[in-house]
Write an enzyme that holds these catalytic residues in place. Structure first.
Site, PDB file in Angstrom:
ATOM      1  N   HIS A 197      -2.425   3.435   4.486  1.00 58.02           N
ATOM      2  CA  HIS A 197      -1.429   3.489   5.565  1.00 58.02           C
ATOM      3  C   HIS A 197      -1.559   4.718   6.462  1.00 58.02           C
ATOM      4  O   HIS A 197      -0.900   4.797   7.497  1.00 58.02           O
ATOM      5  CB  HIS A 197      -0.010   3.438   4.997  1.00 58.02           C
TER       6      HIS A 197
HETATM    7  C1  UD1 Z   1       5.242   8.112   7.136  1.00 53.79           C
HETATM    8  C2  UD1 Z   1       4.839   9.557   6.916  1.00 53.79           C
HETATM    9  C3  UD1 Z   1       3.780   9.634   5.832  1.00 53.79           C
HETATM   10  C4  UD1 Z   1       4.228   8.922   4.575  1.00 53.79           C
HETATM   11  C5  UD1 Z   1       4.647   7.521   4.922  1.00 53.79           C
HETATM   12  C6  UD1 Z   1       5.169   6.804   3.703  1.00 53.79           C
HETATM   13  C7  UD1 Z   1       4.991  10.923   8.958  1.00 53.79           C
HETATM   14  C8  UD1 Z   1       4.230  11.673   9.972  1.00 53.79           C
HETATM   15  N1  UD1 Z   1       4.262  10.178   8.104  1.00 53.79           N
HETATM   16  O1  UD1 Z   1       4.107   7.432   7.642  1.00 53.79           O
HETATM   17  O2  UD1 Z   1       3.539  10.984   5.518  1.00 53.79           O
HETATM   18  O3  UD1 Z   1       3.147   8.886   3.655  1.00 53.79           O
HETATM   19  O4  UD1 Z   1       5.671   7.558   5.908  1.00 53.79           O
HETATM   20  O5  UD1 Z   1       5.151   5.428   3.888  1.00 53.79           O
HETATM   21  O6  UD1 Z   1       6.202  11.030   8.897  1.00 53.79           O
HETATM   22  N2  UD1 Z   1       6.802   0.646  10.655  1.00 53.79           N
HETATM   23  C9  UD1 Z   1       7.460  -0.560  10.585  1.00 53.79           C
HETATM   24  N3  UD1 Z   1       8.573  -0.636   9.800  1.00 53.79           N
HETATM   25  C10 UD1 Z   1       9.042   0.415   9.080  1.00 53.79           C
HETATM   26  C11 UD1 Z   1       8.369   1.646   9.177  1.00 53.79           C
HETATM   27  C12 UD1 Z   1       7.248   1.755   9.944  1.00 53.79           C
HETATM   28  O7  UD1 Z   1       7.083  -1.546  11.209  1.00 53.79           O
HETATM   29  O8  UD1 Z   1      10.046   0.263   8.362  1.00 53.79           O
HETATM   30  C13 UD1 Z   1       5.573   0.736  11.471  1.00 53.79           C
HETATM   31  C14 UD1 Z   1       5.846   1.064  12.906  1.00 53.79           C
HETATM   32  O9  UD1 Z   1       4.915   0.376  13.682  1.00 53.79           O
HETATM   33  C15 UD1 Z   1       5.525   2.535  13.002  1.00 53.79           C
HETATM   34  C16 UD1 Z   1       4.412   2.685  11.974  1.00 53.79           C
HETATM   35  O10 UD1 Z   1       4.737   1.747  10.953  1.00 53.79           O
HETATM   36  O11 UD1 Z   1       5.134   2.913  14.272  1.00 53.79           O
HETATM   37  C17 UD1 Z   1       4.329   4.063  11.387  1.00 53.79           C
HETATM   38  O12 UD1 Z   1       5.585   4.422  10.806  1.00 53.79           O
HETATM   39  P1  UD1 Z   1       6.001   5.960  10.704  1.00 53.79           P
HETATM   40  O13 UD1 Z   1       7.304   6.077  10.012  1.00 53.79           O
HETATM   41  O14 UD1 Z   1       5.898   6.589  12.021  1.00 53.79           O
HETATM   42  O15 UD1 Z   1       4.873   6.579   9.783  1.00 53.79           O
HETATM   43  P2  UD1 Z   1       4.265   6.066   8.408  1.00 53.79           P
HETATM   44  O16 UD1 Z   1       2.902   5.560   8.679  1.00 53.79           O
HETATM   45  O17 UD1 Z   1       5.175   5.144   7.674  1.00 53.79           O
END
Ligand code: UD1
Length: 363
Positions: A211
């Site tokens: 991820h």
């Molecule tokens: C975040 C953390 C990472 C951690 C991870 C755990 C940061 C910089 N990174 O990464 O350190 O290991 O969480 O999972 O904070 N999205 C959804 N639904 C959700 C959440 C996310 O669709 O419920 C998608 C969205 O497109 C979003 C992308 O995932 O843009 C990334 O989500 P984000 O929370 O920004 O970062 P993670 O990759 O989850």
């Protein structure tokens, strides 16, 4: 009204933070003076990334729910900072607790520091020494702003001292060990059902997760990882983070038949899958540790790790993202050296709660 109440606000928002907070919330129940309220920033908002963890781990529903959601790092962190600040001004807690290294951690750390509210960082001192990772920036800044720094191990405490931080360091052990121990027997109970659901045999599959932005946002890298997993010769169970699902879709990467895709798994189901895998392949920090705790070899799909102690023991190996390296190591990395309790004894949450009482419980 009693004057010896210690009002604290914990800020969580991403999946691993819910898991870490479960153990501390339980430990706080032994310290009635500590009155904890929780802000959920909404960084993770899908039910399978968020509410399912509160339900199954018995974490009380957050008192404050923000809907800040996704965005660029600046937009996401900024939106959280604005909203967290409002709550902190209103609630004026004695301290703010943050976990790990996400944008939620950084936003809450900045909000607390600007209001001169003492900051407590759980999982302090971790360093991958790779500042291209957003998490590394979040760790460095949060530690710099914290008054109480709870380190999972001696290496992380030494990292802080090397940066000139000397006050407030506590080696508490790793709080994820507490959560792991609390829920292990329930994971074992549902193991047959989970393996049956995905047609897997205990000890004969690889559990994989991908991820990290560096792995998902470059189609060639993501394709290389998927091919490397598929060519390992083992069936692969790959629970998909929404970020990865979107990236696979937009890069039109076909998933080979040896890879079984599932939605993100709740914590106890995930631990069921962890504890009966032959090997784990991951770019997650938490899963590298959980593999070690469960005694399952780990192949890390990155060039660096902040969990260097797992590599030093031989149980974790850095494979990078080249497909041949991944397939070879997933097939062959089977360490047999004894495991020592490098992440402590599972009593981190009690130690953290006790230390908070000692600092904030004085009249
Ligand atoms: C975040 C953390 C990472 C951690 C991870 C755990 C940061 C910089 N990174 O990464 O350190 O290991 O969480 O999972 O904070 N999205 C959804 N639904 C959700 C959440 C996310 O669709 O419920 C998608 C969205 O497109 C979003 C992308 O995932 O843009 C990334 O989500 P984000 O929370 O920004 O970062 P993670 O990759 O989850």
């Amino acid at each position: 009204m009693t004057t010896n109440i210690i009002p604290i606000i914990s800020v969580v928002g991403a999946r691993p933070q819910f898991i870490k907070s479960a153990a501390l919330v339980m430990a706080f129940s032994g310290f009635p003076q500590i009155v904890n309220s929780t802000i959920h920033t909404g960084q993770h908002y899908d039910d399978l990334m968020s509410d399912v963890f509160f339900d199954e781990l018995g974490i009380p529903s957050p008192e404050y729910r923000l809907a800040t959601g996704s965005g660029t790092h600046g937009a996401q962190t900024g939106a959280m900072l604005i909203e967290i600040e409002k709550i902190l001004i209103d609630a004026s807690p004695r301290a703010v607790i943050v976990y790990g290294d996400t944008n939620t951690t950084l936003a809450a750390a900045l909000a607390a520091a600007k209001l001169n509210i003492p900051l407590i960082h759980i999982e302090a001192g971790l360093r991958s020494f790779d500042r291209t990772m957003p998490e590394e920036i979040n760790r460095v800044v949060t530690d710099r702003l914290s008054q109480m720094l709870f380190c999972p191990d001696g290496i992380s405490a030494a990292n802080l001292r090397a940066e000139g931080i000397s006050d407030g360091i506590h080696i508490s052990g790793d709080i994820m060990v507490d959560t792991f121990n609390i829920f292990l027997s329930r994971a074992r109970e549902i193991q047959p059902a989970i393996l049956g659901q995905y047609g897997l045999t205990a000890g004969q599959y690889c559990l994989a997760t991908v991820h990290r932005a560096a792995n998902t946002d470059n189609p060639a890298t993501l394709d290389s990882i998927i091919r490397g997993l598929a060519e390992s010769g083992l069936p692969i169970l790959l629970p998909l983070h929404p970020r990865t699902a979107k990236a696979l879709d937009s890069a039109a990467i076909t998933i080979p038949s040896s890879i079984i895709i599932s939605p993100p798994l709740p914590y106890i189901s995930m631990m069921a899958a962890v504890t009966s895998a032959a090997v784990i392949a991951t770019d997650s920090g938490g899963l590298q540790k959980e593999a070690y705790l469960a005694g399952i070899p780990c192949v890390t799909l990155r060039d660096t790790t902040e969990w260097t102690a797992t590599v030093a023991t031989g149980w974790n190996i850095l494979a990078g993202t080249v497909s041949d390296d991944i397939s070879r190591l997933v097939a062959t990395h089977r360490p047999s050296s004894p495991r020592t309790p490098i992440f402590g004894d599972g009593a981190a949450s009690h130690r953290i709660a006790t230390a908070i009482m000692e600092v904030f419980g004085l009249p």
